[in-house]
Motif scaffolding. Structure first.
Motif, PDB file in Angstrom:
ATOM      1  N   ARG A  56       0.862  -1.185   0.000  1.00 13.37           N
ATOM      2  CA  ARG A  56       0.000   0.000   0.000  1.00 13.37           C
ATOM      3  C   ARG A  56       0.892   1.226   0.000  1.00 13.37           C
ATOM      4  NH1 ARG A  56      -4.447   0.631   4.446  1.00 13.37           N
ATOM      5  NH2 ARG A  56      -3.234   2.544   4.441  1.00 13.37           N
ATOM      6  N   PRO A  57       0.822   2.040  -1.058  1.00 10.74           N
ATOM      7  CA  PRO A  57       1.731   3.182  -1.126  1.00 10.74           C
ATOM      8  C   PRO A  57       1.323   4.305  -0.174  1.00 10.74           C
ATOM      9  CG  PRO A  57       0.182   3.244  -2.950  1.00 10.74           C
ATOM     10  CD  PRO A  57      -0.085   1.959  -2.232  1.00 10.74           C
ATOM     11  N   LEU A  58       2.312   5.026   0.312  1.00  8.21           N
ATOM     12  CA  LEU A  58       2.042   6.268   1.035  1.00  8.21           C
ATOM     13  C   LEU A  58       1.791   7.335  -0.028  1.00  8.21           C
ATOM     14  CD1 LEU A  58       4.845   6.616   3.718  1.00  8.21           C
ATOM     15  CD2 LEU A  58       2.384   6.862   4.141  1.00  8.21           C
ATOM     16  N   VAL A  59       0.778   8.162   0.160  1.00  7.15           N
ATOM     17  CA  VAL A  59       0.515   9.220  -0.819  1.00  7.15           C
ATOM     18  C   VAL A  59       0.636  10.574  -0.112  1.00  7.15           C
ATOM     19  CG1 VAL A  59      -1.120  10.142  -2.500  1.00  7.15           C
ATOM     20  CG2 VAL A  59      -0.992   7.670  -2.135  1.00  7.15           C
ATOM     21  N   VAL A  60       1.627  11.350  -0.512  1.00  9.01           N
ATOM     22  CA  VAL A  60       1.888  12.644   0.134  1.00  9.01           C
ATOM     23  C   VAL A  60       0.678  13.556  -0.041  1.00  9.01           C
ATOM     24  CG1 VAL A  60       3.381  14.684   0.184  1.00  9.01           C
ATOM     25  CG2 VAL A  60       4.358  12.429  -0.299  1.00  9.01           C
ATOM     26  N   GLY A  61       0.256  14.152   1.054  1.00  5.26           N
ATOM     27  CA  GLY A  61      -0.905  15.042   1.008  1.00  5.26           C
ATOM     28  C   GLY A  61      -2.150  14.382   1.563  1.00  5.26           C
ATOM     29  N   LYS A  62      -2.150  13.044   1.610  1.00  2.22           N
ATOM     30  CA  LYS A  62      -3.295  12.329   2.203  1.00  2.22           C
ATOM     31  C   LYS A  62      -3.118  12.325   3.718  1.00  2.22           C
ATOM     32  CE  LYS A  62      -5.044  11.006  -1.783  1.00  2.22           C
ATOM     33  NZ  LYS A  62      -6.042  11.882  -2.361  1.00  2.22           N
ATOM     34  N   ALA A  98       2.010  11.250   7.187  1.00  2.56           N
ATOM     35  CA  ALA A  98       2.413  12.328   8.105  1.00  2.56           C
ATOM     36  C   ALA A  98       3.614  13.083   7.557  1.00  2.56           C
ATOM     37  CB  ALA A  98       2.747  11.728   9.469  1.00  2.56           C
ATOM     38  N   LEU A  99       3.682  14.375   7.907  1.00  2.00           N
ATOM     39  CA  LEU A  99       4.840  15.197   7.559  1.00  2.00           C
ATOM     40  C   LEU A  99       5.520  15.625   8.848  1.00  2.00           C
ATOM     41  CD1 LEU A  99       3.220  17.507   4.849  1.00  2.00           C
ATOM     42  CD2 LEU A  99       4.823  15.626   4.459  1.00  2.00           C
ATOM     43  N   PRO A 100       6.844  15.764   8.820  1.00  2.00           N
ATOM     44  CA  PRO A 100       7.564  16.155  10.042  1.00  2.00           C
ATOM     45  C   PRO A 100       7.045  17.476  10.635  1.00  2.00           C
ATOM     46  CG  PRO A 100       9.117  15.590   8.282  1.00  2.00           C
ATOM     47  CD  PRO A 100       7.757  15.516   7.690  1.00  2.00           C
ATOM     48  N   VAL A 101       6.702  18.425   9.768  1.00  2.00           N
ATOM     49  CA  VAL A 101       6.174  19.723  10.238  1.00  2.00           C
ATOM     50  C   VAL A 101       4.987  20.098   9.341  1.00  2.00           C
ATOM     51  CG1 VAL A 101       6.758  22.116  10.806  1.00  2.00           C
ATOM     52  CG2 VAL A 101       8.570  20.399  10.725  1.00  2.00           C
ATOM     53  N   ALA A 102       3.871  20.500   9.950  1.00  2.00           N
ATOM     54  CA  ALA A 102       2.681  20.836   9.158  1.00  2.00           C
ATOM     55  C   ALA A 102       2.879  22.183   8.462  1.00  2.00           C
ATOM     56  CB  ALA A 102       1.470  20.886  10.069  1.00  2.00           C
ATOM     57  N   PRO A 103       2.341  22.318   7.236  1.00  2.00           N
ATOM     58  CA  PRO A 103       2.432  23.608   6.552  1.00  2.00           C
ATOM     59  C   PRO A 103       1.579  24.662   7.267  1.00  2.00           C
ATOM     60  CG  PRO A 103       1.126  22.045   5.253  1.00  2.00           C
ATOM     61  CD  PRO A 103       1.693  21.284   6.415  1.00  2.00           C
ATOM     62  N   ARG A 104       2.028  25.908   7.220  1.00  2.00           N
ATOM     63  CA  ARG A 104       1.229  26.999   7.804  1.00  2.00           C
ATOM     64  C   ARG A 104       0.720  27.886   6.674  1.00  2.00           C
ATOM     65  NH1 ARG A 104       5.138  26.361  11.999  1.00  2.00           N
ATOM     66  NH2 ARG A 104       6.603  27.900  11.158  1.00  2.00           N
ATOM     67  N   VAL A 105      -0.503  27.574   6.220  1.00  2.00           N
ATOM     68  CA  VAL A 105      -1.110  28.313   5.106  1.00  2.00           C
ATOM     69  C   VAL A 105      -2.575  28.587   5.426  1.00  2.00           C
ATOM     70  CG1 VAL A 105       0.436  27.445   3.287  1.00  2.00           C
ATOM     71  CG2 VAL A 105      -1.547  26.094   3.943  1.00  2.00           C
ATOM     72  N   THR A 148      10.101  20.961   0.401  1.00  2.00           N
ATOM     73  CA  THR A 148      10.309  21.638   1.689  1.00  2.00           C
ATOM     74  C   THR A 148      11.025  20.712   2.672  1.00  2.00           C
ATOM     75  OG1 THR A 148       8.382  23.066   1.398  1.00  2.00           O
ATOM     76  CG2 THR A 148       9.097  22.667   3.665  1.00  2.00           C
ATOM     77  N   VAL A 149      10.539  19.485   2.782  1.00  2.00           N
ATOM     78  CA  VAL A 149      11.152  18.513   3.697  1.00  2.00           C
ATOM     79  C   VAL A 149      12.612  18.252   3.301  1.00  2.00           C
ATOM     80  CG1 VAL A 149      11.075  16.094   4.461  1.00  2.00           C
ATOM     81  CG2 VAL A 149       8.951  17.422   4.297  1.00  2.00           C
ATOM     82  N   ALA A 150      12.838  18.067   2.003  1.00  2.00           N
ATOM     83  CA  ALA A 150      14.195  17.756   1.525  1.00  2.00           C
ATOM     84  C   ALA A 150      15.134  18.945   1.716  1.00  2.00           C
ATOM     85  CB  ALA A 150      14.145  17.356   0.047  1.00  2.00           C
ATOM     86  N   GLY A 151      14.664  20.124   1.381  1.00  2.00           N
ATOM     87  CA  GLY A 151      15.495  21.327   1.512  1.00  2.00           C
ATOM     88  C   GLY A 151      15.850  21.588   2.967  1.00  2.00           C
ATOM     89  N   LEU A 211      12.794  10.655   2.690  1.00  2.00           N
ATOM     90  CA  LEU A 211      12.700  11.151   4.071  1.00  2.00           C
ATOM     91  C   LEU A 211      11.281  10.990   4.631  1.00  2.00           C
ATOM     92  CD1 LEU A 211      14.702  14.512   3.800  1.00  2.00           C
ATOM     93  CD2 LEU A 211      15.445  12.434   4.967  1.00  2.00           C
ATOM     94  N   ILE A 212      10.285  11.326   3.836  1.00  2.00           N
ATOM     95  CA  ILE A 212       8.899  11.244   4.312  1.00  2.00           C
ATOM     96  C   ILE A 212       8.511   9.783   4.542  1.00  2.00           C
ATOM     97  CG2 ILE A 212       6.473  11.677   3.706  1.00  2.00           C
ATOM     98  CD1 ILE A 212       7.496  14.241   2.268  1.00  2.00           C
TER      99      ILE A 212
END
Ligand SMILES: Nc1ncnc2c1ncn2[C@@H]1O[C@H](COP(=O)(O)OP(=O)(O)OP(=O)(O)O)[C@@H](O)[C@H]1O
Ligand SMILES: CC(C)(CO)[C@@H](O)C(=O)NCCC(=O)O
Ligand SMILES: [K+]
Length: 259
Positions: free
Chosen positions: A83-89, A93-100, A114-117, A248-249
């Motif tokens: 079962r693949p992980l799908v970024v954004g679903k 999980a992300l290490p830090v949540a976006p602030r938008v 962002t995570v890689a940078g 990383l994710i």
């Protein structure tokens, strides 16, 4: 091994991570009509032809095209039994949540960049990605994506000139040495190339003013090396940035699972 898939609006990149390094990277035009079976035949042939014997047991997907996710999921389920992980679903999980702004869906490629940078350079960072669109991702000191810029992509701008003006040909981007073009193609290339250099420098200047602090700039995407030749702005150009972020994710989610 991990199959990392980065689906953009123009191209989709598949990379295989053996836990230590990427042992293969393959690119295909993005097409939502492509089925899981087609992906599998294509991937298997490349593996055979390049003699790569990879047992894929895990997968992670970043897709800026929502419609392709279905077939990519089927590919992972049916052929790699995972079962693949799908970024954004929500389950990824992300290490830090976006602030938008509330209700905003940030492009998964921008979250991954962002995570890689942040991993490689820390915060107070601007990531410029020259893809279908040219994006600027602003990364805060704690690694959060806090917004940025979406500008029309380089090839899109050239295509727009060609589509709208009868006498303007379809051309590829190149770096003209002078701003003054002495033929149509050189004029168009100057407009887009030097126009883009101005755009990138101007946007970075404005972001730094708004943030009122030093900010490192890194660049990625197929056209980044070409633009690096025209500006001192980029601390580095990293063509594997998105793939690094996917690894990383994936690792971050695995660690959460075992906690
Ligand atoms: N010198 C060049 N002239 C024209 N195009 C180039 C050149 N160098 C690289 N490219 C293009 O860069 C692209 C690779 O960039 P990248 O994968 O970052 O973006 P993309 O595939 O266009 O966009 P997306 O990721 O949004 O699908 C390829 O499509 C390639 O054709
Ligand atoms: C801007 C693109 C197309 C760049 O690939 C992608 O990140 C996207 O579709 N983003 C959604 C909107 C946003 O990122 O705010
Ligand atoms: K991309």
């Amino acid at each position: 091994m991990l199959l990392a898939i980065d689906c953009g609006n123009t191209n989709t990149v598949f990379s295989i991570w053996d836990g230590d390094r990427f042992i293969a990277t393959w690119r295909i035009a993005s097409d939502h009509k492509r089925t899981a079976d087609e992906y599998f035949v294509w991937l298997s042939s490349l593996m055979m032809l390049t003699r790569i014997d990879a047992q894929i047991t895990e997968a992670i997907i970043s897709s800026t095209v929502p419609r392709v996710v279905f077939n990519l999921r089927v590919l992972c389920n049916r052929y790699y039994d995972c079962r693949p992980l799908v970024v954004g679903k929500p389950e990824c999980a992300l290490p830090v949540a976006p602030r938008v702004d509330q209700g905003t869906t940030v492009g998964p490629d921008r979250l991954v960049n962002t995570v890689a940078g942040f991993d490689r350079h820390g915060g107070d960072l601007i990531v410029v990605d020259f893809g279908t669109a040219t994006t600027f991702d602003v990364v805060d000191i704690d690694g959060a994506y806090i917004g940025g810029v979406i500008a029309p992509g380089v090839n899109l701008s050239l295509e727009a000139l060609h589509m709208a003006a009868a006498a303007l040909p379809h051309i590829d981007i190149a770096r003209p040495l002078t701003a003054i073009g002495t033929n149509t193609v050189a004029c168009m290339q100057a407009g887009v190339y030097w126009g883009y250099i101005g755009l990138v420098e101007g946007i970075v200047r404005q972001i730094r003013l708004e943030r009122d602090r030093p900010m490192k700039v890194i660049a990625t995407g197929g056209l980044a090396p070409l633009f690096q030749q025209g500006t001192e702005l980029f601390h580095s150009v990293e063509d594997d940035l998105t793939m690094h972020g996917l690894v990383l994710i994936h690792r971050y989610n695995k660690e959460l699972e075992t906690q």
